[in-house]
Motif scaffolding. Sequence first.
Motif, PDB file in Angstrom:
ATOM      1  N   TRP A 193      -0.975   6.394  -8.688  1.00 55.41           N
ATOM      2  CA  TRP A 193      -0.342   5.955  -7.442  1.00 55.41           C
ATOM      3  C   TRP A 193      -1.093   6.524  -6.237  1.00 55.41           C
ATOM      4  O   TRP A 193      -1.354   5.817  -5.262  1.00 55.41           O
ATOM      5  N   ALA A 194      -1.449   7.807  -6.318  1.00 56.44           N
ATOM      6  CA  ALA A 194      -2.128   8.459  -5.190  1.00 56.44           C
ATOM      7  C   ALA A 194      -3.457   7.772  -4.889  1.00 56.44           C
ATOM      8  O   ALA A 194      -3.797   7.503  -3.740  1.00 56.44           O
ATOM      9  N   ARG A 195      -4.196   7.451  -5.949  1.00 56.05           N
ATOM     10  CA  ARG A 195      -5.486   6.785  -5.794  1.00 56.05           C
ATOM     11  C   ARG A 195      -5.287   5.405  -5.151  1.00 56.05           C
ATOM     12  O   ARG A 195      -5.988   5.001  -4.241  1.00 56.05           O
ATOM     13  N   ASP A 196      -4.270   4.732  -5.652  1.00 51.51           N
ATOM     14  CA  ASP A 196      -3.969   3.394  -5.167  1.00 51.51           C
ATOM     15  C   ASP A 196      -3.554   3.418  -3.689  1.00 51.51           C
ATOM     16  O   ASP A 196      -3.992   2.589  -2.899  1.00 51.51           O
ATOM     17  N   GLY A 211      -2.555 -16.376  -5.017  1.00 53.94           N
ATOM     18  CA  GLY A 211      -1.427 -16.264  -4.095  1.00 53.94           C
ATOM     19  C   GLY A 211      -1.197 -14.858  -3.597  1.00 53.94           C
ATOM     20  O   GLY A 211      -2.123 -14.129  -3.271  1.00 53.94           O
ATOM     21  N   MET A 212       0.045 -14.463  -3.546  1.00 53.14           N
ATOM     22  CA  MET A 212       0.414 -13.165  -3.014  1.00 53.14           C
ATOM     23  C   MET A 212       0.434 -12.085  -4.095  1.00 53.14           C
ATOM     24  O   MET A 212       0.743 -10.945  -3.811  1.00 53.14           O
ATOM     25  N   ALA A 213       0.130 -12.471  -5.313  1.00 50.51           N
ATOM     26  CA  ALA A 213       0.180 -11.478  -6.396  1.00 50.51           C
ATOM     27  C   ALA A 213      -0.795 -10.351  -6.104  1.00 50.51           C
ATOM     28  O   ALA A 213      -1.913 -10.574  -5.665  1.00 50.51           O
ATOM     29  N   ARG A 214      -0.369  -9.124  -6.345  1.00 51.51           N
ATOM     30  CA  ARG A 214      -1.211  -7.972  -6.051  1.00 51.51           C
ATOM     31  C   ARG A 214      -1.695  -7.351  -7.352  1.00 51.51           C
ATOM     32  O   ARG A 214      -0.901  -7.133  -8.279  1.00 51.51           O
ATOM     33  N   PRO A 215      -3.000  -7.043  -7.422  1.00 50.65           N
ATOM     34  CA  PRO A 215      -3.563  -6.524  -8.674  1.00 50.65           C
ATOM     35  C   PRO A 215      -2.836  -5.284  -9.184  1.00 50.65           C
ATOM     36  O   PRO A 215      -2.651  -5.119 -10.386  1.00 50.65           O
ATOM     37  N   GLN A 216      -2.405  -4.419  -8.271  1.00 49.94           N
ATOM     38  CA  GLN A 216      -1.782  -3.177  -8.734  1.00 49.94           C
ATOM     39  C   GLN A 216      -0.430  -3.430  -9.377  1.00 49.94           C
ATOM     40  O   GLN A 216       0.118  -2.545 -10.036  1.00 49.94           O
ATOM     41  N   ASP A 217       0.113  -4.617  -9.171  1.00 44.87           N
ATOM     42  CA  ASP A 217       1.393  -4.934  -9.801  1.00 44.87           C
ATOM     43  C   ASP A 217       1.225  -5.533 -11.193  1.00 44.87           C
ATOM     44  O   ASP A 217       2.206  -5.781 -11.883  1.00 44.87           O
ATOM     45  N   ASP A 250       7.664   1.825   6.259  1.00 45.03           N
ATOM     46  CA  ASP A 250       6.403   2.132   5.585  1.00 45.03           C
ATOM     47  C   ASP A 250       6.641   2.914   4.293  1.00 45.03           C
ATOM     48  O   ASP A 250       6.004   2.679   3.282  1.00 45.03           O
ATOM     49  N   THR A 251       7.580   3.838   4.332  1.00 43.18           N
ATOM     50  CA  THR A 251       7.784   4.742   3.199  1.00 43.18           C
ATOM     51  C   THR A 251       8.435   4.049   2.012  1.00 43.18           C
ATOM     52  O   THR A 251       8.090   4.310   0.866  1.00 43.18           O
ATOM     53  N   GLN A 252       9.363   3.166   2.315  1.00 44.19           N
ATOM     54  CA  GLN A 252      10.149   2.540   1.248  1.00 44.19           C
ATOM     55  C   GLN A 252       9.283   1.802   0.221  1.00 44.19           C
ATOM     56  O   GLN A 252       9.404   2.043  -0.976  1.00 44.19           O
ATOM     57  N   PRO A 253       8.372   0.919   0.680  1.00 37.68           N
ATOM     58  CA  PRO A 253       7.538   0.242  -0.339  1.00 37.68           C
ATOM     59  C   PRO A 253       6.663   1.205  -1.113  1.00 37.68           C
ATOM     60  O   PRO A 253       6.351   0.960  -2.282  1.00 37.68           O
ATOM     61  N   ARG A 254       6.287   2.325  -0.487  1.00 39.51           N
ATOM     62  CA  ARG A 254       5.457   3.293  -1.194  1.00 39.51           C
ATOM     63  C   ARG A 254       6.269   3.963  -2.308  1.00 39.51           C
ATOM     64  O   ARG A 254       5.776   4.178  -3.405  1.00 39.51           O
ATOM     65  N   SER A 255       7.532   4.275  -2.010  1.00 43.40           N
ATOM     66  CA  SER A 255       8.408   4.832  -3.045  1.00 43.40           C
ATOM     67  C   SER A 255       8.576   3.824  -4.179  1.00 43.40           C
ATOM     68  O   SER A 255       8.540   4.174  -5.359  1.00 43.40           O
ATOM     69  N   GLU A 256       8.752   2.559  -3.799  1.00 44.25           N
ATOM     70  CA  GLU A 256       8.977   1.530  -4.813  1.00 44.25           C
ATOM     71  C   GLU A 256       7.734   1.337  -5.671  1.00 44.25           C
ATOM     72  O   GLU A 256       7.826   1.133  -6.884  1.00 44.25           O
ATOM     73  N   ARG A 257       6.564   1.425  -5.031  1.00 46.09           N
ATOM     74  CA  ARG A 257       5.339   1.288  -5.817  1.00 46.09           C
ATOM     75  C   ARG A 257       5.189   2.440  -6.791  1.00 46.09           C
ATOM     76  O   ARG A 257       4.772   2.261  -7.936  1.00 46.09           O
ATOM     77  N   PHE A 258       5.585   3.641  -6.344  1.00 41.81           N
ATOM     78  CA  PHE A 258       5.511   4.768  -7.273  1.00 41.81           C
ATOM     79  C   PHE A 258       6.477   4.578  -8.442  1.00 41.81           C
ATOM     80  O   PHE A 258       6.148   4.846  -9.600  1.00 41.81           O
ATOM     81  N   ALA A 259       7.669   4.085  -8.145  1.00 41.79           N
ATOM     82  CA  ALA A 259       8.636   3.809  -9.215  1.00 41.79           C
ATOM     83  C   ALA A 259       8.029   2.836 -10.222  1.00 41.79           C
ATOM     84  O   ALA A 259       8.172   3.004 -11.439  1.00 41.79           O
ATOM     85  N   ASN A 260       7.308   1.843  -9.723  1.00 40.98           N
ATOM     86  CA  ASN A 260       6.693   0.869 -10.629  1.00 40.98           C
ATOM     87  C   ASN A 260       5.587   1.495 -11.476  1.00 40.98           C
ATOM     88  O   ASN A 260       5.417   1.139 -12.641  1.00 40.98           O
ATOM     89  N   TRP A 261       4.841   2.411 -10.869  1.00 37.91           N
ATOM     90  CA  TRP A 261       3.825   3.133 -11.650  1.00 37.91           C
ATOM     91  C   TRP A 261       4.488   3.890 -12.798  1.00 37.91           C
ATOM     92  O   TRP A 261       4.001   3.903 -13.924  1.00 37.91           O
ATOM     93  N   LEU A 262       5.601   4.544 -12.480  1.00 31.35           N
ATOM     94  CA  LEU A 262       6.308   5.302 -13.513  1.00 31.35           C
ATOM     95  C   LEU A 262       6.751   4.386 -14.649  1.00 31.35           C
ATOM     96  O   LEU A 262       6.537   4.682 -15.824  1.00 31.35           O
ATOM     97  N   ILE A 263       7.353   3.275 -14.281  1.00 32.70           N
ATOM     98  CA  ILE A 263       7.887   2.353 -15.283  1.00 32.70           C
ATOM     99  C   ILE A 263       6.763   1.800 -16.149  1.00 32.70           C
ATOM    100  O   ILE A 263       6.865   1.725 -17.373  1.00 32.70           O
TER     101      ILE A 263
END
Length: 398
Positions: free
Chosen positions: A385-388, A76-82, A305-318
């Motif tokens: 995150w940067a690599r991703d 489905g829509m699941a993303r590997p990085q998540d 564009d920026t908002q999801p990138r910030s959120e993805r970084f937050a998820n990397w941190l968590i």
Amino acid sequence: MKWLALILTLLSLPAWAEEPARLDLGGSALVATGRGWGGPKPLELRLSLTKPVPYRAFLVGDPARLVIDLRGADLGMARPQDLFGADLAPAIRWGRNGDGWSRIVVELPGPYRIDSAGQQARAALSQITVALAPVSAEDFAPRPSATTALRDLPDPADVPPPSPDDRFTVVLDPGHGGHDPGALAEGESEANLVLVFSLELRAALQARGVDVQMTRQDDSFVNLERRMTAARQAQADLFISLHADALPEAQAAGATVYVWNPAADRRAAEQLTLRHGRDDLLAGVDLKGQDDALTGVLMDFARVDTQPRSERFANWLISRMSLMGIGMHGRPVQAATFSVLKSPDIPSVLLELGFISDHDDRANLLNPLWRERMVKVVAEAITGWARDEAARATMLRQ
Ligand SMILES: [Zn+2]
């Protein structure tokens, strides 16, 4: 040479043909199951599905990868990085592999063997578990047809390395400073604690080849506008504001990541905003009244564009914090309207390392070993995150 770590399991379950099993990302994870002793760690991939499916797991080489084929599964829509723990592997990809099969490819941090693979079905749920043990290069026994194993899936080798003049730049923003000490407790000031941490983080990032700029490097006062201007002038790829605030006892303990959200209405976030407003640090959401309707529209546009990138970084941190056993707030990612997060075109987060008002958090911040662990968490989250993001940008261009 030990031959073929290939496990083929075909269960005769007629059910799979009717409705695809769905991947439950929340119940799935890549976890380290032991120490690496300087080398790669034993790993376990757990896939949670809404029902059992036929599957097979095998290894391919150059580079070492685990391949799992699932029949009748819908990723489905699941993303590997998540996937929880995705950053334990250099890369994870998945997609359809034709004819009712889906393929998951986990790039491994070294040579491994498949220790065990199994599927446990319970009522309407199924978990596939593949355990991997690191082995020496000589004992690595991949399936011979490595080239066909990657059919239809992008390979990380396709991602060009960033050119040297396009260096990845992080701006670290230690909160407060100068006549504004930030929160105070037991003779410690937030301004000093976050500065110490930021300097240590800068060293760790530079050691990893990341360009770092800081909004302050000593105990001086820097107003909000200058903090944001510094990020813009540095053409920052990422902006991280570091704090260790105080909140009423029961509300605040553990690391917390704030990302911009104009609809934020959390009480704790509001209290922080109020306090910082008084300090003229995170005040002035409206950028001195220049934020008229048109600017607002333009900023919202960029932020899409920026908002999801910030959120993805937050998820990397968590995810990193969780793996490294860093204590987190009950809701570790929160939305806030802090102005330092408002740059529409620079992914930004505000990281509360902990709360100076909390006894344990304060002890952690003063403990060099804890800081070393937390520095590693943030540094690895940044590079991961940067690599991703680079891989994502390349894929979008194609
Ligand atoms: Zn603060």
